[in-house]
Design a protein around this motif. Structure first.
Motif, mmCIF file in Angstrom:
data_model
loop_
_atom_site.group_PDB
_atom_site.id
_atom_site.type_symbol
_atom_site.label_atom_id
_atom_site.label_comp_id
_atom_site.label_asym_id
_atom_site.label_seq_id
_atom_site.Cartn_x
_atom_site.Cartn_y
_atom_site.Cartn_z
ATOM 1 N N ILE A 1 10.386 -0.547 3.576
ATOM 2 C CA ILE A 1 9.099 -1.194 3.339
ATOM 3 C C ILE A 1 8.590 -1.696 4.676
ATOM 4 N N TYR A 2 7.357 -1.333 5.004
ATOM 5 C CA TYR A 2 6.743 -1.723 6.267
ATOM 6 C C TYR A 2 5.707 -2.826 6.014
ATOM 7 N N PRO A 3 6.060 -4.083 6.289
ATOM 8 C CA PRO A 3 5.130 -5.199 6.029
ATOM 9 C C PRO A 3 3.826 -5.121 6.827
ATOM 10 N N GLU A 4 3.839 -4.425 7.952
ATOM 11 C CA GLU A 4 2.622 -4.340 8.760
ATOM 12 C C GLU A 4 1.500 -3.573 8.042
ATOM 13 N N PHE A 5 1.826 -2.845 6.981
ATOM 14 C CA PHE A 5 0.812 -2.109 6.228
ATOM 15 C C PHE A 5 0.367 -2.829 4.958
ATOM 16 N N THR B 1 0.851 -1.186 0.000
ATOM 17 C CA THR B 1 0.000 0.000 0.000
ATOM 18 C C THR B 1 0.890 1.240 0.000
ATOM 19 N N MET B 2 0.293 2.384 -0.215
ATOM 20 C CA MET B 2 1.057 3.633 -0.213
ATOM 21 C C MET B 2 1.734 3.856 1.138
ATOM 22 N N LYS B 3 1.069 3.424 2.208
ATOM 23 C CA LYS B 3 1.629 3.575 3.550
ATOM 24 C C LYS B 3 2.826 2.659 3.790
#
Length: 189
Positions: free
Chosen positions: A46-50, A37-39
């Motif tokens: 890269i933030y896998p939680e999003f 996602t954009m978030k």
């Protein structure tokens, strides 16, 4: 150091249009994928939680799936790019991102740092100036000029920049913890 257009050193693809893989709502057999996602992408991280889940009615084309070593870039402001340094399975890149797969002479981690550099962001802003939607087209990305060093220097710069980024994140974490300690002590007074 030489200045080269990105299209000469990398393959640039747009992401998948997710709706094309989920047209039938009542279809009983679905395949589960995650998508960025954009978030989830921000300045070389890269933030896998999003990540979010997508149920597809057919298999997603492999060119839209993220691989370790790819660089993913937002096509909308702030045009953040991130290096994929983890193994990812069934991770779709949607159409508001570009997938950049580098050739042998270009280190992908180095490329992600360069794409986040101020001089490249200025180039990108100039390319979309005047349009109502400030979205980068793949053709714009192809024509971005980058200052490229030899491969060994690229690897050294990427390691140095990565370490500096980690150091900054750790310092921010220390500040957060010190603030919590201070708040805790002040509540007890």
């Amino acid at each position: 150091m030489q200045e080269i257009k990105l299209k000469k050193m990398a393959l640039i693809l747009s992401g998948a249009v997710l709706n094309r893989y989920s047209r039938f709502k009542d279809y009983p057999h679905t395949l589960q994928y995650s998508y960025i996602t954009m978030k989830s992408v921000d300045d070389n991280r890269i933030y896998p939680e999003f990540f979010e889940t997508h149920h597809a009615t057919r298999e997603v084309d492999g060119k839209y799936l993220l691989r370790k070593g790819d660089v993913v870039m937002k096509l909308a402001p702030p045009y953040s790019a991130a290096f994929v340094d983890f193994d990812c399975e069934n991770l779709i890149v949607p159409s508001n991102f570009a997938i950049i797969r580098t050739e042998e002479q270009l280190d992908p981690e180095y490329l992600s740092f360069i794409l986040n550099a101020p001089h490249v962001r200025r180039q990108l802003r100039r390319l979309v100036e005047g349009s109502t939607l400030a979205v980068i087209k793949i053709n714009h990305l192809n024509n971005v000029k980058l200052r490229i060093r030899d491969k060994n220097e690229q690897i050294l710069y990427a390691k140095l920049l990565s370490l500096l980024k980690q150091r900054r994140e750790l310092k921010m974490r220390v500040i957060e913890l010190e603030d919590k300690i201070t708040d805790s002590l002040l509540r007890e007074l």
